[in-house]
Design a protein around this motif. Structure first.
Motif, PDB file in Angstrom:
ATOM      1  N   GLN A   6     -56.805  58.600 -19.011  1.00 29.87           N
ATOM      2  CA  GLN A   6     -57.144  57.800 -20.229  1.00 29.87           C
ATOM      3  C   GLN A   6     -56.334  57.796 -21.144  1.00 29.87           C
ATOM      4  O   GLN A   6     -55.758  58.820 -21.512  1.00 29.87           O
ATOM      5  N   SER A  37     -56.242  56.876 -11.082  1.00 30.91           N
ATOM      6  CA  SER A  37     -56.714  55.797 -11.898  1.00 30.91           C
ATOM      7  C   SER A  37     -56.176  55.922 -13.474  1.00 30.91           C
ATOM      8  O   SER A  37     -55.639  57.130 -13.727  1.00 30.91           O
ATOM      9  N   TRP A  39     -56.625  54.372 -17.479  1.00 29.88           N
ATOM     10  CA  TRP A  39     -57.691  53.798 -18.286  1.00 29.88           C
ATOM     11  C   TRP A  39     -57.213  53.732 -19.737  1.00 29.88           C
ATOM     12  O   TRP A  39     -56.570  54.355 -20.154  1.00 29.88           O
ATOM     13  N   GLY A  77     -58.382  50.527 -15.289  1.00 30.32           N
ATOM     14  CA  GLY A  77     -59.760  50.203 -15.947  1.00 30.32           C
ATOM     15  C   GLY A  77     -59.880  50.175 -17.460  1.00 30.32           C
ATOM     16  O   GLY A  77     -59.166  51.114 -18.033  1.00 30.32           O
ATOM     17  N   THR A  78     -60.731  49.616 -18.301  1.00 31.47           N
ATOM     18  CA  THR A  78     -61.126  49.797 -19.551  1.00 31.47           C
ATOM     19  C   THR A  78     -62.299  50.890 -19.414  1.00 31.47           C
ATOM     20  O   THR A  78     -63.238  50.702 -18.861  1.00 31.47           O
ATOM     21  N   MET A  79     -62.026  51.723 -20.568  1.00 28.96           N
ATOM     22  CA  MET A  79     -63.097  52.705 -20.771  1.00 28.96           C
ATOM     23  C   MET A  79     -63.535  52.685 -22.170  1.00 28.96           C
ATOM     24  O   MET A  79     -63.117  53.522 -23.091  1.00 28.96           O
ATOM     25  N   VAL A  80     -64.548  51.836 -22.547  1.00 27.09           N
ATOM     26  CA  VAL A  80     -65.068  50.855 -21.717  1.00 27.09           C
ATOM     27  C   VAL A  80     -64.890  49.382 -22.607  1.00 27.09           C
ATOM     28  O   VAL A  80     -64.837  49.515 -23.897  1.00 27.09           O
ATOM     29  N   TYR A 107     -60.791  48.227 -12.001  1.00 30.32           N
ATOM     30  CA  TYR A 107     -61.975  48.616 -12.292  1.00 30.32           C
ATOM     31  C   TYR A 107     -62.696  47.693 -13.509  1.00 30.32           C
ATOM     32  O   TYR A 107     -62.073  47.203 -14.300  1.00 30.32           O
ATOM     33  N   GLY A 109     -64.959  48.198 -16.350  1.00 31.07           N
ATOM     34  CA  GLY A 109     -65.609  49.220 -17.222  1.00 31.07           C
ATOM     35  C   GLY A 109     -66.124  48.384 -18.435  1.00 31.07           C
ATOM     36  O   GLY A 109     -65.664  47.653 -19.094  1.00 31.07           O
ATOM     37  N   ASN A 200     -69.940  56.655 -16.157  1.00 32.52           N
ATOM     38  CA  ASN A 200     -69.154  57.491 -16.897  1.00 32.52           C
ATOM     39  C   ASN A 200     -69.973  58.275 -18.028  1.00 32.52           C
ATOM     40  O   ASN A 200     -70.647  57.753 -18.874  1.00 32.52           O
ATOM     41  N   LEU A 270     -62.071  61.965 -15.441  1.00 31.94           N
ATOM     42  CA  LEU A 270     -60.941  61.509 -16.309  1.00 31.94           C
ATOM     43  C   LEU A 270     -60.783  62.014 -17.487  1.00 31.94           C
ATOM     44  O   LEU A 270     -61.652  62.794 -18.166  1.00 31.94           O
TER      45      LEU A 270
END
Length: 302
Positions: A6, A37, A39, A77-80, A107, A109, A200, A270
């Protein structure tokens, strides 16, 4: 076990003029290191746990599209994404676009949103928590309907879509994996059990993580969902160096932490890194950590 990076902070020593080059290099290094991944946060102001609001903060989905163009394999992906930031129909189109242009690496997220400051600052409505969860559930329903190809009107309490057309459709089938962020036991984990492909959780102490997973299992049982269908992920912060200097983690110490997570059933760990703009942690990940962690079995997985 899988590992993901991330990137929550875009304030780096070489300054804003090199921000794009640095972020692109981080994405490339993460992929070359064998990480599964990549993020980014979906915030508009920097959050207080990372730095002052005025620090650089990239818009999440645009940043991922840029990273997609610099990489070939790593998931994105976005977290989040906060549910309040974008209309659900437009959000699904945005996520689908990333999935199509990245050849199926997105993803989805999403969470209930929490940062009131950036909402007020940019004029985005910030409804009460109960309403945000209602909007989150409706958004999940809309996303699943649009990805299924069902164009009939959607009429919810908060959203109305007369023709939820989604063309082109996502590359991943039946849709990009839906990840819901958060550890709330009554609402968030219930929504995970009903709608999501992944959850998550913050990297709590192991006993607390185990308890959260037990709560998720009970929600799955209540709706008749196999608990094993859900990818379990955690999010933490790790300062990794070659020799564990200055209070950082050595490769073996990092491996031990990942192994402890795998032992309770975490599929993907992550983490962010304060030294993410340096080459050293990626060399360590590539040569000493990822090859070992990839071989660690996850409890409950065959």
């Amino acid at each position: 076990m899988r590992l993901g990076l991330q990137v929550p902070n875009f304030t780096w020593p070489n300054g804003q003029s090199q921000l794009g080059d640095t972020f692109g290099l981080i994405a490339e290094r993460a992929e070359r290191a064998g990480l599964y991944s990549l993020w980014v946060m979906d915030h508009f102001f920097q959050i207080r746990s990372v730095g002052p609001s005025e620090n650089e903060m990239l818009e999440g989905w645009s940043a991922l599209a840029f990273a997609a163009g610099r990489t070939n394999r790593i998931k994105l992906g976005t977290m989040v994404t906060g549910v309040t930031y974008r209309h659900p129909g437009l959000l699904v189109k945005t996520a689908t676009t990333l999935d199509v242009l990245s050849h199926g690496r997105a993803y989805f997220g999403i969470g209930a949103a929490w940062n009131e400051e950036e909402h007020r600052g940019l004029g985005v409505p910030f409804p009460p928590l109960a309403e945000r969860f209602e909007r989150l559930e409706e958004t999940l329903q809309i996303a699943l309907q649009m990805w299924s190809g069902d164009e009939k009107p959607y009429h919810g309490k908060h959203y109305t879509l007369e023709r939820p057309l989604n063309s082109p459709q996502s590359v991943q089938k039946p849709h990009p994996p839906i990840l819901i962020g958060g550890s709330g036991e009554r609402k968030t984990l219930r929504l995970v059990a009903r709608y999501a492909d992944a959850c998550n959780l913050f990297t709590f102490p192991i006993p607390e993580l185990r308890r959260k997973l037990d709560v998720l299992r009970s929600h799955c049982e209540a709706v008749g969902r196999p608990y094993e269908q859900i990818e379990k992920t955690t999010l933490g912060r790790m300062h990794i160096t070659r020799d564990g200097r200055d209070g950082s983690l050595s490769p073996q110490a990092a491996i031990d932490q990942f192994a402890a997570l795998a032992e309770i059933g975490i599929d993907q760990a992550l983490f962010s890194m304060p030294n993410v703009s340096d080459l050293e942690p990626f060399d360590v990940l590539a040569n000493e950590i990822v090859p070992v962690v990839e071989k660690i079995p996850v409890a409950g997985r065959s």
